[in-house]
Write a protein that holds these residues in place. Structure first.
Motif, PDB file in Angstrom:
ATOM      1  N   PHE A  78     -18.014  -4.996 -38.850  1.00 43.40           N
ATOM      2  CA  PHE A  78     -17.164  -6.109 -39.254  1.00 43.40           C
ATOM      3  C   PHE A  78     -17.712  -7.443 -38.770  1.00 43.40           C
ATOM      4  N   ASN A  79     -18.279  -7.455 -37.594  1.00 36.62           N
ATOM      5  CA  ASN A  79     -18.762  -8.702 -37.006  1.00 36.62           C
ATOM      6  C   ASN A  79     -20.004  -9.250 -37.698  1.00 36.62           C
ATOM      7  N   GLN A  80     -20.515  -8.502 -38.686  1.00 33.08           N
ATOM      8  CA  GLN A  80     -21.568  -9.076 -39.529  1.00 33.08           C
ATOM      9  C   GLN A  80     -21.029 -10.244 -40.345  1.00 33.08           C
ATOM     10  N   TYR A  81     -19.701 -10.323 -40.425  1.00 34.71           N
ATOM     11  CA  TYR A  81     -19.037 -11.383 -41.194  1.00 34.71           C
ATOM     12  C   TYR A  81     -18.210 -12.233 -40.219  1.00 34.71           C
ATOM     13  N   PRO A  82     -18.872 -13.114 -39.475  1.00 33.15           N
ATOM     14  CA  PRO A  82     -18.193 -13.861 -38.392  1.00 33.15           C
ATOM     15  C   PRO A  82     -17.086 -14.779 -38.875  1.00 33.15           C
ATOM     16  N   ASN A  83     -17.102 -15.154 -40.142  1.00 33.11           N
ATOM     17  CA  ASN A  83     -16.070 -16.054 -40.664  1.00 33.11           C
ATOM     18  C   ASN A  83     -14.968 -15.310 -41.415  1.00 33.11           C
ATOM     19  N   CYS A  84     -14.986 -13.998 -41.320  1.00 33.76           N
ATOM     20  CA  CYS A  84     -13.970 -13.175 -41.984  1.00 33.76           C
ATOM     21  C   CYS A  84     -12.800 -12.970 -41.021  1.00 33.76           C
ATOM     22  N   THR A  85     -11.615 -13.409 -41.421  1.00 35.69           N
ATOM     23  CA  THR A  85     -10.468 -13.389 -40.517  1.00 35.69           C
ATOM     24  C   THR A  85      -9.308 -12.562 -41.066  1.00 35.69           C
ATOM     25  N   VAL A  86      -9.604 -11.437 -41.691  1.00 28.86           N
ATOM     26  CA  VAL A  86      -8.555 -10.598 -42.269  1.00 28.86           C
ATOM     27  C   VAL A  86      -7.746  -9.890 -41.184  1.00 28.86           C
ATOM     28  N   SER A  87      -6.575  -9.405 -41.585  1.00 29.30           N
ATOM     29  CA  SER A  87      -5.672  -8.761 -40.630  1.00 29.30           C
ATOM     30  C   SER A  87      -6.124  -7.361 -40.236  1.00 29.30           C
ATOM     31  N   TYR A  88      -6.786  -6.670 -41.165  1.00 31.91           N
ATOM     32  CA  TYR A  88      -7.184  -5.286 -40.913  1.00 31.91           C
ATOM     33  C   TYR A  88      -8.692  -5.137 -41.124  1.00 31.91           C
ATOM     34  N   PRO A  89      -9.475  -5.436 -40.090  1.00 32.35           N
ATOM     35  CA  PRO A  89     -10.942  -5.381 -40.223  1.00 32.35           C
ATOM     36  C   PRO A  89     -11.475  -4.029 -40.662  1.00 32.35           C
ATOM     37  N   ALA A  90     -10.767  -2.956 -40.337  1.00 33.68           N
ATOM     38  CA  ALA A  90     -11.249  -1.617 -40.681  1.00 33.68           C
ATOM     39  C   ALA A  90     -11.325  -1.413 -42.186  1.00 33.68           C
ATOM     40  N   ARG A  91     -10.652  -2.247 -42.964  1.00 31.51           N
ATOM     41  CA  ARG A  91     -10.691  -2.111 -44.421  1.00 31.51           C
ATOM     42  C   ARG A  91     -11.990  -2.654 -45.017  1.00 31.51           C
ATOM     43  N   ILE A  92     -12.707  -3.433 -44.246  1.00 36.56           N
ATOM     44  CA  ILE A  92     -13.971  -3.994 -44.727  1.00 36.56           C
ATOM     45  C   ILE A  92     -15.026  -2.885 -44.762  1.00 36.56           C
ATOM     46  N   GLY A  93     -15.565  -2.627 -45.960  1.00 35.05           N
ATOM     47  CA  GLY A  93     -16.609  -1.614 -46.083  1.00 35.05           C
ATOM     48  C   GLY A  93     -16.103  -0.191 -45.955  1.00 35.05           C
ATOM     49  N   ASN A  94     -14.831   0.040 -46.321  1.00 32.20           N
ATOM     50  CA  ASN A  94     -14.279   1.396 -46.206  1.00 32.20           C
ATOM     51  C   ASN A  94     -14.393   2.185 -47.498  1.00 32.20           C
ATOM     52  N   GLY A  95     -15.085   1.605 -48.492  1.00 26.57           N
ATOM     53  CA  GLY A  95     -15.290   2.312 -49.752  1.00 26.57           C
ATOM     54  C   GLY A  95     -14.267   2.011 -50.814  1.00 26.57           C
ATOM     55  N   TYR A  96     -13.271   1.212 -50.487  1.00 24.30           N
ATOM     56  CA  TYR A  96     -12.225   0.859 -51.456  1.00 24.30           C
ATOM     57  C   TYR A  96     -12.142  -0.656 -51.565  1.00 24.30           C
ATOM     58  N   CYS A  97     -12.109  -1.154 -52.786  1.00 25.13           N
ATOM     59  CA  CYS A  97     -12.084  -2.604 -52.997  1.00 25.13           C
ATOM     60  C   CYS A  97     -10.693  -3.165 -52.708  1.00 25.13           C
ATOM     61  N   ASN A  98     -10.593  -3.945 -51.641  1.00 24.99           N
ATOM     62  CA  ASN A  98      -9.354  -4.639 -51.307  1.00 24.99           C
ATOM     63  C   ASN A  98      -9.449  -6.085 -51.795  1.00 24.99           C
ATOM     64  N   SER A  99      -8.426  -6.544 -52.444  1.00 23.00           N
ATOM     65  CA  SER A  99      -8.457  -7.881 -53.033  1.00 23.00           C
ATOM     66  C   SER A  99      -8.014  -8.936 -52.022  1.00 23.00           C
ATOM     67  N   GLY A 100      -7.750 -10.126 -52.506  1.00 25.86           N
ATOM     68  CA  GLY A 100      -7.270 -11.211 -51.652  1.00 25.86           C
ATOM     69  C   GLY A 100      -8.333 -11.709 -50.699  1.00 25.86           C
ATOM     70  N   ASP A 101      -7.943 -11.937 -49.444  1.00 17.02           N
ATOM     71  CA  ASP A 101      -8.862 -12.484 -48.450  1.00 17.02           C
ATOM     72  C   ASP A 101     -10.033 -11.558 -48.148  1.00 17.02           C
ATOM     73  N   TYR A 102      -9.897 -10.275 -48.472  1.00 14.78           N
ATOM     74  CA  TYR A 102     -10.979  -9.330 -48.223  1.00 14.78           C
ATOM     75  C   TYR A 102     -12.128  -9.532 -49.214  1.00 14.78           C
ATOM     76  N   ASN A 103     -11.774  -9.828 -50.437  1.00 12.78           N
ATOM     77  CA  ASN A 103     -12.781  -9.979 -51.497  1.00 12.78           C
ATOM     78  C   ASN A 103     -13.249 -11.427 -51.585  1.00 12.78           C
ATOM     79  N   THR A 104     -13.878 -11.880 -50.509  1.00 17.83           N
ATOM     80  CA  THR A 104     -14.398 -13.243 -50.430  1.00 17.83           C
ATOM     81  C   THR A 104     -15.828 -13.210 -49.905  1.00 17.83           C
TER      82      THR A 104
END
Length: 266
Positions: free
Chosen positions: A80-106
């Motif tokens: 997750f820390n590869q994306y230092p400017n990513c401030t989502v509520s649930y970091p574990a969703r990043i790169g979990n194999g499922y496309c999450n929209s909103g602030d995740y898809n930025t």
């Protein structure tokens, strides 16, 4: 059992129970939770999170857990820390194999750690993006230009059967005769699963309790094997139109406890 007279925690039974409880339990007065927190303190001496079990549990927890003092959640947040400017509520969703929209898809979150690459590539595709490019050719709205022909999954199928428009292309050639729209010339008679699809004969056995229909009527392109025997809607009078009866292998057909079959239903 050692007694900590100056330890005034709410649940004394938690002291020395094999689980590191932080906060008031992890103090000198409480023997660092009765010794339960000694290893944790040695590894993360300045980590003051409440739930120590979340450190290094394989799930990236944000906030105070994802700090240098806590080893960036025991290395759980390294990806997750590869994306230092990513401030989502649930970091574990990043790169979990499922496309999450909103602030995740930025861009800041790497478009959900790459999970949304397919959905972003096909912006006019309105199907579930998790099924795009998963190695299985899905029919219907997936197999369209807007969805990249299911993210490329249907390219081989479309090249082989360009006029086959079944809902589940993966049924074609799966070893089971699906019948109906699958058992058409356009679909290669279910990719060869309905091998009798080009026969003009319908082989019938008459017996006191057995009526075995084995082949396919060419004009209808429908298999009368397996469960399809129960779903005949064509206006055919088998006894009248098929004067010939041949022996066949009963294991290839469904056995019905009847002396004759009439399919006059509309």
């Amino acid at each position: 059992m050692q007694v900590y007279q100056n330890c005034t925690v709410t649940y004394p039974g938690w002291i020395g129970n094999g689980y590191c409880n932080n906060g008031d339990y992890n103090t000198v007065e409480c023997g660092f939770d009765g010794g339960d927190c000694r290893d944790f303190n040695a590894k993360y001496p300045n980590c003051t999170v409440l739930y120590t079990s979340e450190i290094g549990n394989g799930i990236c927890t944000s906030g105070d857990y994802n700090t240098a003092e806590c080893g960036f959640d025991g290395s759980d947040c390294d990806y997750f820390n590869q994306y230092p400017n990513c401030t989502v509520s649930y970091p574990a969703r990043i790169g979990n194999g499922y496309c999450n929209s909103g602030d995740y898809n930025t861009a800041e979150c790497g478009f959900d750690g790459g999970d949304c690459d397919y959905s972003n590539k096909y912006s006019n595709c309105t199907v579930d993006p998790s099924n795009i490019g998963n190695g299985i050719c899905n029919g219907g709205d997936y197999n369209t230009a807007e969805c990249g022909y299911d993210g490329g999954d249907c390219e081989g199928f479309n090249a082989k059967y360009p006029n086959c428009t079944v809902s589940y292309p993966s049924f074609i050639g799966n070893g089971y005769c699906s019948g109906r729209d699958y058992n058409m010339a356009e679909c290669g008679f279910d990719g060869g699963d309905c091998t009798s699809g080009t026969s003009e004969d319908l082989l019938v056995i008459f017996g006191p309790y057995v009526m075995c229909v084995r082949k396919i009527i060419k004009e209808a392109h429908i298999s009368f094997c397996s469960s399809q025997i129960y779903d005949i809607s064509w206006k055919l009078q088998l006894n009248a139109e098929l004067p010939k009866a041949y022996e066949t292998d009963p294991s290839l057909c469904l056995i019905l406890k009847t002396n004759s079959v009439s399919t006059n239903a509309s």
